[in-house]
Design an enzyme around this catalytic site. Structure first.
Site, PDB file in Angstrom:
ATOM      1  N   SER A  16      43.427  47.816  49.189  1.00 22.49           N
ATOM      2  CA  SER A  16      43.595  47.914  50.632  1.00 22.49           C
ATOM      3  C   SER A  16      44.670  48.887  51.054  1.00 22.49           C
ATOM      4  O   SER A  16      44.462  49.842  51.972  1.00 22.49           O
ATOM      5  CB  SER A  16      43.723  46.421  51.531  1.00 22.49           C
ATOM      6  OG  SER A  16      42.646  45.609  51.328  1.00 22.49           O
ATOM      7  N   SER A  61      43.937  37.699  52.293  1.00 25.23           N
ATOM      8  CA  SER A  61      42.789  37.691  51.249  1.00 25.23           C
ATOM      9  C   SER A  61      43.061  36.165  50.465  1.00 25.23           C
ATOM     10  O   SER A  61      43.726  35.424  50.885  1.00 25.23           O
ATOM     11  CB  SER A  61      42.756  38.649  50.197  1.00 25.23           C
ATOM     12  OG  SER A  61      41.727  38.790  49.172  1.00 25.23           O
ATOM     13  N   LYS A  65      42.523  32.874  53.220  1.00 27.61           N
ATOM     14  CA  LYS A  65      41.599  33.165  54.521  1.00 27.61           C
ATOM     15  C   LYS A  65      41.206  31.685  55.136  1.00 27.61           C
ATOM     16  O   LYS A  65      41.071  32.002  56.532  1.00 27.61           O
ATOM     17  CB  LYS A  65      40.413  33.881  53.937  1.00 27.61           C
ATOM     18  CG  LYS A  65      40.466  34.909  53.561  1.00 27.61           C
ATOM     19  CD  LYS A  65      39.061  35.626  53.020  1.00 27.61           C
ATOM     20  CE  LYS A  65      38.967  36.887  52.453  1.00 27.61           C
ATOM     21  NZ  LYS A  65      37.732  37.571  52.277  1.00 27.61           N
ATOM     22  N   ASN A  86      39.894  37.004  57.792  1.00 25.43           N
ATOM     23  CA  ASN A  86      40.468  38.088  56.827  1.00 25.43           C
ATOM     24  C   ASN A  86      41.198  39.174  57.632  1.00 25.43           C
ATOM     25  O   ASN A  86      41.838  40.027  57.213  1.00 25.43           O
ATOM     26  CB  ASN A  86      39.154  38.856  56.352  1.00 25.43           C
ATOM     27  CG  ASN A  86      38.555  39.763  57.108  1.00 25.43           C
ATOM     28  OD1 ASN A  86      38.489  39.530  58.226  1.00 25.43           O
ATOM     29  ND2 ASN A  86      38.001  41.010  56.359  1.00 25.43           N
ATOM     30  N   ASP A 101      34.388  40.629  57.359  1.00 26.39           N
ATOM     31  CA  ASP A 101      33.628  40.562  56.035  1.00 26.39           C
ATOM     32  C   ASP A 101      32.115  40.618  56.164  1.00 26.39           C
ATOM     33  O   ASP A 101      31.169  41.363  55.489  1.00 26.39           O
ATOM     34  CB  ASP A 101      34.060  39.465  55.238  1.00 26.39           C
ATOM     35  CG  ASP A 101      35.269  39.646  54.338  1.00 26.39           C
ATOM     36  OD1 ASP A 101      35.509  40.811  54.326  1.00 26.39           O
ATOM     37  OD2 ASP A 101      35.947  38.488  53.921  1.00 26.39           O
ATOM     38  N   GLY A 124      26.142  31.595  45.038  1.00 21.21           N
ATOM     39  CA  GLY A 124      27.353  31.475  45.515  1.00 21.21           C
ATOM     40  C   GLY A 124      27.501  30.466  46.823  1.00 21.21           C
ATOM     41  O   GLY A 124      26.681  30.543  47.314  1.00 21.21           O
ATOM     42  N   PRO A 150      25.959  22.742  43.213  1.00 26.08           N
ATOM     43  CA  PRO A 150      24.917  22.419  44.569  1.00 26.08           C
ATOM     44  C   PRO A 150      25.482  21.959  45.809  1.00 26.08           C
ATOM     45  O   PRO A 150      25.234  22.363  46.730  1.00 26.08           O
ATOM     46  CB  PRO A 150      23.691  21.946  43.772  1.00 26.08           C
ATOM     47  CG  PRO A 150      23.984  21.841  42.172  1.00 26.08           C
ATOM     48  CD  PRO A 150      25.548  22.060  42.015  1.00 26.08           C
ATOM     49  N   ARG A 152      28.407  22.059  47.015  1.00 18.21           N
ATOM     50  CA  ARG A 152      29.083  23.212  47.977  1.00 18.21           C
ATOM     51  C   ARG A 152      27.825  23.933  48.841  1.00 18.21           C
ATOM     52  O   ARG A 152      28.299  24.278  49.754  1.00 18.21           O
ATOM     53  CB  ARG A 152      29.855  24.041  47.106  1.00 18.21           C
ATOM     54  CG  ARG A 152      31.141  24.299  47.644  1.00 18.21           C
ATOM     55  CD  ARG A 152      32.100  25.244  46.562  1.00 18.21           C
ATOM     56  NE  ARG A 152      32.979  26.021  47.437  1.00 18.21           N
ATOM     57  CZ  ARG A 152      33.525  26.862  46.883  1.00 18.21           C
ATOM     58  NH1 ARG A 152      33.488  27.355  45.617  1.00 18.21           N
ATOM     59  NH2 ARG A 152      34.522  27.571  47.467  1.00 18.21           N
ATOM     60  N   MET A 213      28.254  41.680  45.383  1.00 20.26           N
ATOM     61  CA  MET A 213      29.645  41.890  46.067  1.00 20.26           C
ATOM     62  C   MET A 213      30.745  41.977  45.163  1.00 20.26           C
ATOM     63  O   MET A 213      31.865  42.632  45.633  1.00 20.26           O
ATOM     64  CB  MET A 213      29.835  40.500  46.808  1.00 20.26           C
ATOM     65  CG  MET A 213      29.324  40.250  48.337  1.00 20.26           C
ATOM     66  SD  MET A 213      30.087  38.928  49.035  1.00 20.26           S
ATOM     67  CE  MET A 213      28.604  38.619  50.216  1.00 20.26           C
ATOM     68  N   GLY A 236      29.106  46.575  45.913  1.00 21.88           N
ATOM     69  CA  GLY A 236      30.038  45.707  46.847  1.00 21.88           C
ATOM     70  C   GLY A 236      31.229  46.468  47.408  1.00 21.88           C
ATOM     71  O   GLY A 236      31.739  46.055  48.154  1.00 21.88           O
TER      72      GLY A 236
HETATM   73  N1  NAP Z   1      32.957  43.437  48.039  1.00 17.16           N
HETATM   74  C1  NAP Z   1      33.874  42.843  48.990  1.00 17.16           C
HETATM   75  O1  NAP Z   1      34.334  43.167  49.979  1.00 17.16           O
HETATM   76  C2  NAP Z   1      34.078  41.232  48.671  1.00 17.16           C
HETATM   77  C3  NAP Z   1      34.546  40.595  49.749  1.00 17.16           C
HETATM   78  C4  NAP Z   1      35.005  39.296  49.408  1.00 17.16           C
HETATM   79  C5  NAP Z   1      34.497  38.652  48.198  1.00 17.16           C
HETATM   80  N2  NAP Z   1      34.040  39.523  47.188  1.00 17.16           N
HETATM   81  C6  NAP Z   1      33.812  39.019  45.669  1.00 17.16           C
HETATM   82  O2  NAP Z   1      32.960  37.934  45.832  1.00 17.16           O
HETATM   83  C7  NAP Z   1      33.218  36.858  44.880  1.00 17.16           C
HETATM   84  C8  NAP Z   1      33.541  35.552  45.557  1.00 17.16           C
HETATM   85  O3  NAP Z   1      34.601  35.522  46.350  1.00 17.16           O
HETATM   86  P1  NAP Z   1      34.839  34.343  47.392  1.00 17.16           P
HETATM   87  O4  NAP Z   1      35.806  34.605  47.971  1.00 17.16           O
HETATM   88  O5  NAP Z   1      33.725  33.593  48.089  1.00 17.16           O
HETATM   89  O6  NAP Z   1      35.481  33.296  46.194  1.00 17.16           O
HETATM   90  P2  NAP Z   1      35.433  31.613  46.364  1.00 17.16           P
HETATM   91  O7  NAP Z   1      35.402  31.255  47.682  1.00 17.16           O
HETATM   92  O8  NAP Z   1      36.535  31.357  45.337  1.00 17.16           O
HETATM   93  O9  NAP Z   1      34.070  31.363  45.661  1.00 17.16           O
HETATM   94  C9  NAP Z   1      33.555  31.586  44.191  1.00 17.16           C
HETATM   95  C10 NAP Z   1      32.355  31.155  44.240  1.00 17.16           C
HETATM   96  O10 NAP Z   1      31.691  32.008  42.786  1.00 17.16           O
HETATM   97  C11 NAP Z   1      31.240  30.779  42.037  1.00 17.16           C
HETATM   98  N3  NAP Z   1      31.445  31.048  40.608  1.00 17.16           N
HETATM   99  C12 NAP Z   1      32.841  31.376  40.308  1.00 17.16           C
HETATM  100  N4  NAP Z   1      32.651  31.699  38.993  1.00 17.16           N
HETATM  101  C13 NAP Z   1      31.401  31.479  38.588  1.00 17.16           C
HETATM  102  C14 NAP Z   1      30.779  31.523  37.256  1.00 17.16           C
HETATM  103  N5  NAP Z   1      31.243  32.015  36.083  1.00 17.16           N
HETATM  104  N6  NAP Z   1      29.436  31.314  37.469  1.00 17.16           N
HETATM  105  C15 NAP Z   1      28.764  31.124  38.566  1.00 17.16           C
HETATM  106  N7  NAP Z   1      29.405  30.950  39.964  1.00 17.16           N
HETATM  107  C16 NAP Z   1      30.890  31.148  39.735  1.00 17.16           C
HETATM  108  C17 NAP Z   1      31.880  29.467  42.597  1.00 17.16           C
HETATM  109  O11 NAP Z   1      31.104  28.344  42.300  1.00 17.16           O
HETATM  110  P3  NAP Z   1      31.771  26.951  42.550  1.00 17.16           P
HETATM  111  O12 NAP Z   1      31.335  26.601  43.870  1.00 17.16           O
HETATM  112  O13 NAP Z   1      30.618  26.285  41.333  1.00 17.16           O
HETATM  113  O14 NAP Z   1      33.186  26.938  41.801  1.00 17.16           O
HETATM  114  C18 NAP Z   1      31.634  29.803  43.893  1.00 17.16           C
HETATM  115  O15 NAP Z   1      30.663  29.612  44.764  1.00 17.16           O
HETATM  116  C19 NAP Z   1      34.351  37.522  44.323  1.00 17.16           C
HETATM  117  O16 NAP Z   1      34.089  37.949  42.933  1.00 17.16           O
HETATM  118  C20 NAP Z   1      35.017  38.286  45.206  1.00 17.16           C
HETATM  119  O17 NAP Z   1      35.723  39.316  44.533  1.00 17.16           O
HETATM  120  C21 NAP Z   1      33.908  40.830  47.628  1.00 17.16           C
END
Ligand code: NAP
Length: 270
Positions: A16, A61, A65, A86, A101, A124, A150, A152, A213, A236
């Site tokens: 950022s 972040s 959030k 965010n 986002d 996710g 599931p 969640r 993403m 992403g």
């Molecule tokens: N491109 C962008 O601008 C952007 C913006 C935001 C986020 N992201 C990316 O999106 C991803 C999720 O972010 P978030 O903020 O939603 O995080 P979060 O709230 O911590 O959620 C993580 C999610 O990923 C699942 N997960 C984690 N490890 C896993 C694995 N090894 N196999 C399968 N599922 C897994 C979790 O499942 P459970 O519920 O079972 O724990 C949960 O659904 C991250 O990689 C982040 O870098 C990208």
């Protein structure tokens, strides 16, 4: 000098500052954006910095959030529905929160050549998935969701009042109806071998788009396999750039081309 912050934990590897500092330069404003590592227990104190007159806003972040919400005077409907903020702005002495986002995701999806079709399948159920569900349900798409945990995913749809379908396992998913597959889980993050798919790469609807993403690596295993199968793929990085662009515009009132922000980070992408 104007100032803006990212409050995150950890914050050190954030892209950022590069994007926002390039944007300050592009509009010719004397400003600086700084990523600050804030422990969860110190968020309230960090937010006091937004009262300083030179501070025009902040991004949040992980893990702040959702935790920031009780500190806000106002929260815009988009952030309320997603349940995550965010971007922070000050308006008439009030601290306001929004979420860029969801718009960032959808703009990058359209830029990536996505033609709305079929069902949207989200993998996710965290904050990123909530942003995707918001954008895609607003666009009128049918939402299917599958998450490692599931319950969640069930909670996500219920709390966002979306009439979607939750799959407990990927084996049950009728992938041929899927016109958009979005990985919004952390699977594959910094792990080129890992895929969010627990099944062999499936046959999707003809002309489907696959969006990841995760942008580290830029071309994840999911995207590489999707390309091998002839599907349209979107990385992403566009979401990251557009959410930043939209936040910057809220703070300064000035629009900056996405390319300015993208150029500031492109040499870091692999
Ligand atoms: N491109 C962008 O601008 C952007 C913006 C935001 C986020 N992201 C990316 O999106 C991803 C999720 O972010 P978030 O903020 O939603 O995080 P979060 O709230 O911590 O959620 C993580 C999610 O990923 C699942 N997960 C984690 N490890 C896993 C694995 N090894 N196999 C399968 N599922 C897994 C979790 O499942 P459970 O519920 O079972 O724990 C949960 O659904 C991250 O990689 C982040 O870098 C990208």
């Amino acid at each position: 000098m104007k100032r803006a912050f990212l409050f995150a934990h950890p914050a050190a590897h954030s892209l950022s500052p590069r994007m926002h500092n390039a944007a300050f330069q592009w509009i010719g404003m004397d400003g600086v954006y700084q990523a600050v590592d804030i422990e969860p227990s110190c968020l309230g104190k960090a937010l006091l910095r937004l009262k300083e007159p030179e501070v025009i806003g902040a991004n949040l972040s992980l893990p702040h959030k959702e935790a920031v919400i009780p500190f806000l005077d106002e929260i815009e409907p988009v952030a309320k529905r997603i349940g995550a903020v965010n971007t922070l702005m000050r308006r008439d002495g009030k601290l306001m929160g929004t979420n860029t986002d969801a718009d960032g995701f959808y703009q990058s999806l359209l830029e990536g050549g996505y033609q709305p079709q079929g069902v949207a399948l989200i993998l996710g159920a965290g904050g990123a998935a909530r942003a995707a569900v918001h954008a895609l349900s607003q666009a009128g798409l049918t939402i299917w969701i599958q998450n490692r945990t599931p319950s969640r995913a069930e909670h996500l749809l219920e709390s966002m009042q979306v009439e979607g379908r939750v799959f407990a396992t990927q084996e049950e998913i009728p992938f041929k109806e899927v016109g958009l597959l979005v990985n919004s889980s952390s699977a594959g993050l910094s792990n080129p071998q890992e895929s969010p798919l627990t099944v062999p790469f499936p046959e999707l609807q003809a002309g489907a788009t696959v969006y990841d993403m995760v942008y580290k690596p830029l071309y994840t295993r999911l995207l590489l396999e999707a390309q091998e199968h002839g599907y349209n793929t979107v990385t992403g990085i566009g979401m990251l750039v557009h959410q930043a662009r939209l936040a910057f515009e809220r703070w300064t009132g000035q629009a900056v081309p996405a390319s300015v922000m993208f150029d500031a980070v492109k040499d870091t992408l692999q």
